[in-house]
Design a protein around this motif. Structure first.
Motif, PDB file in Angstrom:
ATOM      1  N   LEU B 338       9.222  68.092 -48.836  1.00  7.38           N
ATOM      2  CA  LEU B 338       9.183  67.562 -50.212  1.00  7.38           C
ATOM      3  C   LEU B 338       9.742  66.139 -50.239  1.00  7.38           C
ATOM      4  N   LEU B 339      10.795  65.942 -49.493  1.00  8.24           N
ATOM      5  CA  LEU B 339      11.426  64.627 -49.453  1.00  8.24           C
ATOM      6  C   LEU B 339      10.473  63.598 -48.853  1.00  8.24           C
ATOM      7  N   THR B 340       9.765  64.003 -47.785  1.00 11.46           N
ATOM      8  CA  THR B 340       8.767  63.109 -47.195  1.00 11.46           C
ATOM      9  C   THR B 340       7.710  62.757 -48.239  1.00 11.46           C
ATOM     10  N   ALA B 341       7.267  63.779 -48.982  1.00 12.19           N
ATOM     11  CA  ALA B 341       6.244  63.550 -50.009  1.00 12.19           C
ATOM     12  C   ALA B 341       6.750  62.572 -51.064  1.00 12.19           C
ATOM     13  N   ILE B 342       7.990  62.801 -51.498  1.00 10.50           N
ATOM     14  CA  ILE B 342       8.554  61.922 -52.531  1.00 10.50           C
ATOM     15  C   ILE B 342       8.663  60.497 -52.008  1.00 10.50           C
ATOM     16  N   ALA B 343       9.202  60.373 -50.794  1.00 11.39           N
ATOM     17  CA  ALA B 343       9.394  59.033 -50.223  1.00 11.39           C
ATOM     18  C   ALA B 343       8.060  58.332 -50.075  1.00 11.39           C
ATOM     19  N   SER B 344       7.024  59.067 -49.604  1.00 11.14           N
ATOM     20  CA  SER B 344       5.747  58.385 -49.388  1.00 11.14           C
ATOM     21  C   SER B 344       5.109  57.973 -50.715  1.00 11.14           C
ATOM     22  N   ALA B 345       5.226  58.806 -51.740  1.00 11.47           N
ATOM     23  CA  ALA B 345       4.677  58.430 -53.048  1.00 11.47           C
ATOM     24  C   ALA B 345       5.398  57.188 -53.572  1.00 11.47           C
ATOM     25  N   CYS B 346       6.739  57.157 -53.369  1.00  6.20           N
ATOM     26  CA  CYS B 346       7.502  55.989 -53.829  1.00  6.20           C
ATOM     27  C   CYS B 346       7.041  54.732 -53.099  1.00  6.20           C
ATOM     28  N   ILE B 347       6.793  54.863 -51.806  1.00 11.55           N
ATOM     29  CA  ILE B 347       6.339  53.696 -51.033  1.00 11.55           C
ATOM     30  C   ILE B 347       5.001  53.200 -51.572  1.00 11.55           C
ATOM     31  N   ALA B 348       4.083  54.151 -51.868  1.00 15.91           N
ATOM     32  CA  ALA B 348       2.767  53.758 -52.392  1.00 15.91           C
ATOM     33  C   ALA B 348       2.928  53.013 -53.720  1.00 15.91           C
ATOM     34  N   TYR B 349       3.793  53.518 -54.581  1.00 15.83           N
ATOM     35  CA  TYR B 349       3.961  52.877 -55.895  1.00 15.83           C
ATOM     36  C   TYR B 349       4.718  51.564 -55.810  1.00 15.83           C
ATOM     37  N   LEU B 350       5.458  51.416 -54.693  1.00 11.16           N
ATOM     38  CA  LEU B 350       6.170  50.161 -54.473  1.00 11.16           C
ATOM     39  C   LEU B 350       5.184  48.990 -54.422  1.00 11.16           C
ATOM     40  N   ALA B 351       3.946  49.302 -53.996  1.00 11.73           N
ATOM     41  CA  ALA B 351       2.909  48.264 -53.907  1.00 11.73           C
ATOM     42  C   ALA B 351       2.706  47.605 -55.273  1.00 11.73           C
ATOM     43  N   PHE B 352       2.830  48.377 -56.344  1.00 17.28           N
ATOM     44  CA  PHE B 352       2.665  47.815 -57.685  1.00 17.28           C
ATOM     45  C   PHE B 352       3.739  46.767 -57.956  1.00 17.28           C
ATOM     46  N   TYR B 353       4.946  47.071 -57.445  1.00 23.59           N
ATOM     47  CA  TYR B 353       6.040  46.147 -57.709  1.00 23.59           C
ATOM     48  C   TYR B 353       5.757  44.799 -57.063  1.00 23.59           C
ATOM     49  N   ALA B 354       5.148  44.856 -55.872  1.00 25.58           N
ATOM     50  CA  ALA B 354       4.889  43.619 -55.129  1.00 25.58           C
ATOM     51  C   ALA B 354       3.748  42.816 -55.740  1.00 25.58           C
ATOM     52  N   SER B 355       3.016  43.387 -56.688  1.00 25.30           N
ATOM     53  CA  SER B 355       1.870  42.676 -57.261  1.00 25.30           C
ATOM     54  C   SER B 355       2.301  41.444 -58.050  1.00 25.30           C
TER      55      SER B 355
END
Lengths: 181, 772
Positions: B338-355
């Motif tokens: 679950l933690l891996t899933a959470i971390a990976s989703a957070c990483i994907a959404y981090l892309a929005f921050y970099a926009s």
């Protein structure tokens, strides 16, 4: 009233004298007035300077030789609106329209001669034009006197009377001419 | 946990949520300016575009049409509406074709001698005045007498009327009964709002104000008032999006609840599993409030959609409960994954921050905070509340059969290769443009609204919203002087019909040099009195009649020159202010264009100016911005992907296992892209956002399917959990795909397809089944 009506286009020569506060002498012009049917009126001045004014669809256009035509809304020229109302109603023999626009007072001088006094019902119009006297004989109007609220006066001699405009008219002389004609 | 402790925990959690809710409700300030979802401008043209899009004179213009009665009554309504709106601060300019002397302030009246070009070609001398006075005499004996009588003593040359003519929009509609009319017999008005065009809430207030003012007019019954323009469109688009999102949301919520009840047959579990999501949403908003002064409405809407991923966490916990096993124990087993899933989703959404786009940054903050809160509350709070005894899903007959069927599926190694090949071919042979660069293609406006707008715009001669002339100089006066020099060329272009009208700032405000020259040419009192006396000779005007005129000319001689700042107080000055702006080290002037027929001629005009004048194509600039924006997001995505590969490899401690998780996810993502391309979809930013969301969900499926517990019951639970997740995602996003609004449809379609492909490929490419 209906007896004054005639079919369009109805044309009549006119001579107009305007007495204005800002002028020492009256302004005199002469030419031809024509009712073209409906709400269309043409005022053609021949002397002293040619000019044609037409009223159509609530708009006035004014043309002079060598100048750009000027256009403006009838709303902004209340005197003209009143002229149109009374003229069209009279020539069209439309008593109802006349009564809608004015309070009418009729008085006869003798068997033939009469005077119609029109007071605009519109409170805004009455602030610029306080009343109009139309003098006539038989079924022929021959004089229109427009009394403006600020004291200025315009007298229009119509038909045969137009030719009798004095070179330097006075208010009294014209009043006498109108009543006597 | 003892039953008493459970109740205390539940109560505490609810109280914290309620407190957070109250705090959020009090401090949340939602903005609706769509520009915060546009990329940050980088070039000067883009910067100008962003301002123009929201605040430019064109975008703040509302076009009004009153229809349904005879001309005369419509004209009266037009006049009354204009009078009522002019008194209202929300509208900076109201035009209906009638010239209103009040538009020129009493105090500004003497400025007419500095603003009007009349005396550039004529001296104010006796012959000129004589000619004018003769004309005035004719006027006085004409039907226009009543009109001019009042003006005459102060303005015998009628400069006020000349200015009014000069300032009426260059290509005006027909004037009847004193106001503008369209060929379709509607009275027309132009209203400029103070509010920015793309701020739907502020525009709603402005448009409501117009309707209220109209409804308060006597005699409005039986007529209709039509409103059009960019501001109105943003209101319509906003309302439509909100409306559809709401009913779709309602239906999918009901469906979602039914699905969960069916899956777990426990109202208690359902209610409890809502707690992590509620905490996530509230915490997300709270984070936004702390970090940003205003929260964008779209951030919230998209954010809640993206948070849908978090619903998986409690679902996983519920599905993986074993009969008789303590919930805390189940979660502990599940947690690393679950933690891996959470971390990976957070990483994907981090892309929005970099926009670098403010709206997307907010989205990233909201979703990442939300995911973390949902994840950790699922791990550390929820299990303590769940009932001790549960129904183990692993025992369900249909699930046993389904798992058996899935396990028995043939998984030939060539399937992924074939899919990959098909994807590449589809991408190669898809027709049409790959990227959708036109932002307006995403505006959900009905065609007839746009046609209506084009018709009114044409009738009103309202400025084109696509092209603008941009004049640059080091200061305000430089811009005005440039504008004056440009006037002759502009007139020539209009005469050649390259464009119907060009409106430059100097049309309203001449440069100081020109004003000073005019000022110096005005005669002094003695000279003017003398000239006037000579002109008046033999004319019937009363002595001293023109004293106000002489006073005004003298006043004009010593007036401080009119600047944009001084002018701004009057209604007309607002118009100038919209055409002139300071840019720190230099000034920019805007020339509006109506009816552009020959763009190359305008470009040639710009080319001949050594860069001082540019033709700004707002559409092209917007597209260039979208391209830059997308490039940035793609870069951010690339970085996020690398980070994701790293994170998963570290978490699973095996490159091979990471490959088994990442391969189906990557393949499914490209497959969605390929299928949409073949179907003729041009890829927009919203498709990209949706692809990321789908990839996040797909990653979860792959992670859980890859997990080899060697326990058949546990594998069944995984299938159960994944099925519930897939069905709920399909339910929510499948509904969105039916929306008529392009943005919602783009997201719905992409995520639904994505979820389906990710699910199928995760199963087909799951490694351990093959090892059986």
């Amino acid at each position: 009233m209906a007896s004054l009506g005639r079919p369009a286009p109805a044309r009549t020569p006119f001579a107009e004298a305007r007495f204005m506060k800002m002028l020492d002498e009256p302004l005199v012009v002469s030419g031809e007035l024509a009712w073209l049917g409906g709400d269309r009126l043409e005022r053609r001045v021949e002397h002293p300077n040619p000019e044609v004014s037409t009223i159509t669809d609530g708009e006035v256009s004014q043309q002079r030789e060598g100048r750009e035509p000027r256009r403006f809304s009838l709303k902004r020229a209340p005197q003209l609106q009143i002229l149109l109302d009374s003229f069209v109603a009279m020539l069209g023999g439309d008593a109802t329209r006349l009564e809608q626009a004015f309070a009418i007072q009729y008085s006869s001088i003798d068997e033939r001669r009469w005077t119609l006094t029109l007071t605009p019902r519109d409170p805004k119009l009455v602030r610029t034009v306080s009343r109009i006297d139309i003098d006539g004989a038989g079924n022929e109007p021959h004089c229109m006197r427009m009394q403006e609220a600020d004291g200025d006066l315009a007298v229009d001699l119509l038909g045969n009377l137009a030719a009798k405009m004095p070179a330097v008219p006075t208010r009294d002389a014209l009043a006498a001419l109108c009543r006597g004609g | 946990m003892r039953p008493g402790g459970r109740w205390i925990l539940l109560a505490t959690w609810l109280v914290v949520l309620a407190a957070l809710g109250v705090c959020v409700a009090q401090r949340l300030r939602v903005s609706t300016d769509l520009r915060s979802f546009m990329p940050a401008p980088t070039t000067p043209d883009q910067r100008l575009l962003m301002e123009q899009v929201g605040e430019g004179p064109g975008s703040r213009l509302l076009l009004l049409a009153i229809a349904g009665k005879p001309d005369e009554q419509l004209a009266a309504l037009s006049q009354q509406l204009a009078a009522s709106l002019r008194k209202d601060e929300r509208y900076s300019q109201v035009l209906n074709g009638s010239f209103d002397i009040a538009a020129l302030d009493e105090q500004l009246l003497p400025y007419r001698y500095l603003l009007s070009p009349t005396f550039d070609t004529h001296a104010m001398d006796a012959p000129f005045l004589r000619d004018e006075l003769e004309q005035r005499l004719e006027d006085l004996s004409s039907p226009a007498a009543g009109l001019l009588k009042g003006l005459l003593p102060r303005d015998p040359t009628l400069e006020v009327l000349k200015l009014a003519e000069r300032w009426t929009p260059p290509k005006s509609p027909d004037v009847r009964e004193g106001v503008w009319f369209s060929p379709q017999n509607e009275a027309l008005l132009l209203v400029q709002t103070q509010a920015a065009g793309f701020d739907p809430d502020a525009q709603t207030v402005a448009i409501d104000g117009i309707h209220k003012a109209f409804d308060a007019l006597p005699g409005h019954e039986g007529t209709t008032l039509k409103v059009s323009g960019p501001g109105y469109f943003s209101v319509v688009a906003n309302a439509q999006t909100r409306g559809q999102a709401e009913w779709i949301g309602r239906i999918s919520t009901v469906g979602f609840i039914l699905l969960l009840l069916l899956a777990y047959r426990s109202v208690g579990s359902l209610l409890l599993s809502a707690l992590p999501i509620a905490s996530a949403a509230l915490a997300g908003i709270a984070a936004l409030i702390v970090l940003f002064p205003q929260v964008h409405g779209i951030t919230l809407a998209f954010g809640f959609t993206l948070l849908g991923v978090a619903q998986e966490y409690p679902i996983r916990v519920l599905s993986h409960r074993r009969a008789g096993e303590n919930a805390v124990q189940s979660v502990r087993d599940l947690w690393p994954l679950l933690l891996t899933a959470i971390a990976s989703a957070c990483i994907a959404y981090l892309a929005f921050y970099a926009s670098g786009v403010n709206g997307l940054k907010q989205l990233a903050v909201f979703t990442i905070t939300g995911l973390l809160v949902a994840g950790f509350s699922t791990r550390y709070l929820l299990p303590h509340l769940l009932p001790e005894r549960v129904h183990d899903v692993a025992g369900m007959g249909w699930l046993v059969r389904a798992r058996r069927w899935v396990d028995a599926l043939r998984r030939p190694r060539w399937v992924p290769v074939l899919v990959a090949l098909a994807t590449v071919l589809m991408l190669l042979f898809a027709r049409g443009a790959f990227w959708q660069n036109d932002l307006s293609a995403l505006t959900p406006l009905p065609q007839d609204l746009l046609r209506e707008d084009a018709r009114l715009r044409e009738a009103l001669g309202a400025p084109d919203v696509r092209y603008l002339l941009v004049l640059e100089a080091h200061d305000e006066q430089g811009v005005l002087a440039l504008s004056e020099r440009l006037q002759a060329t502009a007139d020539a272009l209009v005469a050649r019909h390259a464009v119907d009208a060009i409106e430059l700032p100097s049309r309203y405000l001449p440069s100081e040099a020109v004003q000073r020259a005019r000022q110096q040419r005005l005669p002094d009192r003695a000279t003017l009195e003398h000239a006037l006396a000579e002109a008046e000779q033999g004319m019937p005007f009363q002595a001293g009649l023109f004293a106000p005129f002489i006073d005004d000319v003298q006043k004009a001689r010593s007036l401080p020159l009119l600047t944009e700042e001084r002018f701004a107080a009057s209604p007309l000055g607002q118009r100038v202010a919209a055409m002139l702006m300071s840019r720190g080290d230099h000034w920019v002037g805007l020339g509006t264009l109506s009816g552009v027929h020959d763009v190359t001629a305008l470009q040639a005009l710009a080319k001949g100016s050594d860069g001082a004048v540019r033709l700004l194509d707002l559409k092209e600039t917007a597209e260039s911005m979208v391209v830059a924006y997308r490039t940035r997001i793609l870069h951010a995505l690339l970085a996020a992907t690398l980070l994701l590969v790293l994170a998963i490899t570290v978490a699973l401690r095996s490159i091979r296992r990471a490959w088994h998780v990442l391969a189906p996810m990557t393949l499914a993502t490209f497959l969605v892209l390929a299928v949409e391309r073949v179907a003729g979809v041009e890829v927009s930013l919203f498709h990209l956002v949706a692809l990321i969301l789908a990839a996040g969900l797909g990653l979860h499926y792959a992670l859980f399917f890859e997990r080899d517990t060697g326990d058949a019951a546990e594998q069944r639970r995984t299938l159960h959990a994944t099925l519930v997740c897939v069905l709920s995602a399909l339910l929510v996003f499948g509904m969105l795909a039916w929306s008529s609004i392009p943005v919602l449809r783009a997201i719905g379609l992409t995520v639904s397809l994505g979820v389906a492909f990710h699910f199928c490929l995760s199963i087909l490419m799951a490694p351990h089944a093959r090892q059986d």
